[in-house]
Design a protein around this motif. Sequence first.
Motif, PDB file in Angstrom:
ATOM      1  N   MET A  18      -1.550  15.155   7.973  1.00 16.45           N
ATOM      2  CA  MET A  18      -1.484  13.298   8.249  1.00 16.45           C
ATOM      3  C   MET A  18      -1.707  12.795   7.181  1.00 16.45           C
ATOM      4  SD  MET A  18      -5.038  12.152   9.888  1.00 16.45           S
ATOM      5  CE  MET A  18      -4.471  12.867  11.584  1.00 16.45           C
ATOM      6  N   ASN A  19      -1.252  11.879   6.392  1.00 20.67           N
ATOM      7  CA  ASN A  19      -0.711  10.671   5.609  1.00 20.67           C
ATOM      8  C   ASN A  19      -1.896   9.178   6.146  1.00 20.67           C
ATOM      9  OD1 ASN A  19       1.103  11.299   4.344  1.00 20.67           O
ATOM     10  ND2 ASN A  19       2.736  11.227   6.196  1.00 20.67           N
ATOM     11  N   PHE A  20      -3.048   9.574   5.464  1.00 16.66           N
ATOM     12  CA  PHE A  20      -3.710   8.298   5.300  1.00 16.66           C
ATOM     13  C   PHE A  20      -3.478   7.357   4.372  1.00 16.66           C
ATOM     14  CE2 PHE A  20      -6.050  11.940   6.563  1.00 16.66           C
ATOM     15  CZ  PHE A  20      -6.515  11.989   6.837  1.00 16.66           C
ATOM     16  N   VAL A  21      -3.085   6.151   5.322  1.00 15.36           N
ATOM     17  CA  VAL A  21      -2.784   4.824   4.317  1.00 15.36           C
ATOM     18  C   VAL A  21      -3.386   3.806   4.718  1.00 15.36           C
ATOM     19  CG1 VAL A  21      -0.493   6.444   4.977  1.00 15.36           C
ATOM     20  CG2 VAL A  21      -1.258   3.922   6.828  1.00 15.36           C
ATOM     21  N   ALA A  22      -3.018   2.396   4.452  1.00 17.78           N
ATOM     22  CA  ALA A  22      -3.176   1.445   3.970  1.00 17.78           C
ATOM     23  C   ALA A  22      -2.760   0.289   4.900  1.00 17.78           C
ATOM     24  CB  ALA A  22      -3.538   0.396   2.645  1.00 17.78           C
ATOM     25  N   PHE A  23      -2.783  -0.107   6.236  1.00 16.25           N
ATOM     26  CA  PHE A  23      -1.994  -0.584   6.825  1.00 16.25           C
ATOM     27  C   PHE A  23      -2.240  -2.628   6.138  1.00 16.25           C
ATOM     28  CE2 PHE A  23      -1.641   2.712   9.812  1.00 16.25           C
ATOM     29  CZ  PHE A  23      -0.591   2.303  10.311  1.00 16.25           C
ATOM     30  N   ALA A  24      -1.008  -3.136   5.913  1.00 16.13           N
ATOM     31  CA  ALA A  24      -1.341  -4.486   5.775  1.00 16.13           C
ATOM     32  C   ALA A  24      -0.378  -4.987   6.605  1.00 16.13           C
ATOM     33  CB  ALA A  24      -1.078  -4.765   4.865  1.00 16.13           C
ATOM     34  N   LYS A  25      -0.636  -7.070   6.530  1.00 16.59           N
ATOM     35  CA  LYS A  25       0.290  -7.808   7.142  1.00 16.59           C
ATOM     36  C   LYS A  25       1.510  -7.669   5.379  1.00 16.59           C
ATOM     37  CE  LYS A  25      -1.230 -11.125   9.228  1.00 16.59           C
ATOM     38  NZ  LYS A  25      -1.819 -12.704  10.401  1.00 16.59           N
ATOM     39  N   ARG A  26       1.009  -7.890   4.793  1.00 17.75           N
ATOM     40  CA  ARG A  26       1.290  -8.577   3.542  1.00 17.75           C
ATOM     41  C   ARG A  26       1.965  -7.211   2.395  1.00 17.75           C
ATOM     42  NH1 ARG A  26      -2.238  -9.827  -0.376  1.00 17.75           N
ATOM     43  NH2 ARG A  26      -4.334 -10.141   0.154  1.00 17.75           N
ATOM     44  N   ASP A  27       2.949  -7.171   1.585  1.00 13.68           N
ATOM     45  CA  ASP A  27       3.223  -6.022   0.466  1.00 13.68           C
ATOM     46  C   ASP A  27       1.746  -6.534   0.201  1.00 13.68           C
ATOM     47  OD1 ASP A  27       4.172  -4.505  -1.052  1.00 13.68           O
ATOM     48  OD2 ASP A  27       5.509  -5.200  -2.160  1.00 13.68           O
ATOM     49  N   ILE A  28       0.828  -5.238  -0.845  1.00 15.16           N
ATOM     50  CA  ILE A  28       0.516  -5.033  -1.756  1.00 15.16           C
ATOM     51  C   ILE A  28       0.422  -4.014  -2.556  1.00 15.16           C
ATOM     52  CG2 ILE A  28      -2.595  -5.273  -1.315  1.00 15.16           C
ATOM     53  CD1 ILE A  28      -3.175  -6.399   0.816  1.00 15.16           C
ATOM     54  N   PRO A  29       0.376  -4.722  -3.692  1.00 15.80           N
ATOM     55  CA  PRO A  29       0.756  -2.936  -4.469  1.00 15.80           C
ATOM     56  C   PRO A  29      -0.352  -1.993  -4.622  1.00 15.80           C
ATOM     57  CG  PRO A  29       0.376  -4.697  -5.379  1.00 15.80           C
ATOM     58  CD  PRO A  29       0.159  -5.030  -4.397  1.00 15.80           C
ATOM     59  N   ILE A  30      -0.417  -1.332  -3.802  1.00 15.59           N
ATOM     60  CA  ILE A  30      -1.169   0.100  -3.895  1.00 15.59           C
ATOM     61  C   ILE A  30      -0.357   1.632  -5.082  1.00 15.59           C
ATOM     62  CG2 ILE A  30      -2.931  -0.924  -2.558  1.00 15.59           C
ATOM     63  CD1 ILE A  30      -1.463   1.726  -0.375  1.00 15.59           C
ATOM     64  N   SER A  31      -1.410   2.043  -5.488  1.00 14.81           N
ATOM     65  CA  SER A  31      -0.783   3.289  -5.990  1.00 14.81           C
ATOM     66  C   SER A  31      -2.432   4.231  -5.567  1.00 14.81           C
ATOM     67  CB  SER A  31      -1.292   3.115  -7.752  1.00 14.81           C
ATOM     68  OG  SER A  31      -2.211   2.735  -7.998  1.00 14.81           O
ATOM     69  N   ASP A  32      -3.158   4.335  -5.483  1.00 12.15           N
ATOM     70  CA  ASP A  32      -4.409   5.358  -5.358  1.00 12.15           C
ATOM     71  C   ASP A  32      -5.596   4.596  -4.507  1.00 12.15           C
ATOM     72  OD1 ASP A  32      -5.969   3.333  -7.566  1.00 12.15           O
ATOM     73  OD2 ASP A  32      -5.663   4.865  -8.725  1.00 12.15           O
ATOM     74  N   PRO A 105       2.237   4.224  -1.733  1.00  6.54           N
ATOM     75  CA  PRO A 105       1.929   5.144  -1.130  1.00  6.54           C
ATOM     76  C   PRO A 105       1.479   5.802  -0.501  1.00  6.54           C
ATOM     77  CG  PRO A 105       1.446   5.631  -3.290  1.00  6.54           C
ATOM     78  CD  PRO A 105       1.842   4.356  -3.050  1.00  6.54           C
ATOM     79  N   PRO A 106       1.209   7.077   0.665  1.00  6.56           N
ATOM     80  CA  PRO A 106      -0.441   7.183   1.465  1.00  6.56           C
ATOM     81  C   PRO A 106      -1.378   7.024  -0.185  1.00  6.56           C
ATOM     82  CG  PRO A 106       2.414   8.271   1.531  1.00  6.56           C
ATOM     83  CD  PRO A 106       2.041   7.705   0.866  1.00  6.56           C
ATOM     84  N   LEU A 107      -2.530   7.519   0.740  1.00 12.52           N
ATOM     85  CA  LEU A 107      -3.521   7.309   0.041  1.00 12.52           C
ATOM     86  C   LEU A 107      -3.960   9.387  -0.228  1.00 12.52           C
ATOM     87  CD1 LEU A 107      -5.536   4.291   0.778  1.00 12.52           C
ATOM     88  CD2 LEU A 107      -4.310   4.330  -0.565  1.00 12.52           C
ATOM     89  N   CYS A 108      -3.280   9.579   0.869  1.00  9.24           N
ATOM     90  CA  CYS A 108      -3.705  11.223   0.463  1.00  9.24           C
ATOM     91  C   CYS A 108      -3.251  11.764   1.936  1.00  9.24           C
ATOM     92  CB  CYS A 108      -5.476  11.026   1.235  1.00  9.24           C
ATOM     93  SG  CYS A 108      -6.452  12.993   1.094  1.00  9.24           S
ATOM     94  N   THR A 109      -2.932  12.702   1.592  1.00  4.79           N
ATOM     95  CA  THR A 109      -2.205  13.161   2.571  1.00  4.79           C
ATOM     96  C   THR A 109      -3.130  14.861   3.130  1.00  4.79           C
ATOM     97  OG1 THR A 109       0.368  12.443   2.017  1.00  4.79           O
ATOM     98  CG2 THR A 109       0.192  14.575   3.234  1.00  4.79           C
TER      99      THR A 109
END
Length: 152
Positions: A18-32, A105-109
């Motif tokens: 299971m990949n825990f992710v952030a969903f968004a409407k725009r490209d938001i740079p995330i790393s962790d 990337p996914p926040l956690c797998t």
Amino acid sequence: MEKTFPNLVRVPEPNMQMNFVAFAKRDIPISDWESLRGLRIGMVSGWKILERNTKDFPNVSHLLEVSDLFQMLEMDRLDVVLYSKLTGYEQLHKLELNNIYALSPPLCTKDMFLYLHKSHENLVAPLAKALHEMKQDGSYDQIVKETSCHLH
């Protein structure tokens, strides 16, 4: 799970990741997790992995229904919704929201496991073996591919 529910026995072969992710409407740079701190975050109440990793963040909304979260994101009342990738895309498909997507990337797998009632403990080893064999012969990957194609 075994500590909380002593009548359950875990099948030792993971049945999915299971990949825990952030969903968004725009490209938001995330790393962790920390890269989300300044955003308006929405999540389903009770998902401990999400709650633990955002516990002291200043702007987190907890709701009972993921559909409400995605609607808030659609109305620009949230910057991101934290959820599992596969089931998140399933919800977006049901809600007919085509402009929301999972950030990388996914926040956690995490490996996910099946659990059986202890009265079915005799099925644990054969089930683990069958899952392992399906991964070896490619049938597991084929099922995942066919299933996830309908959700993206």
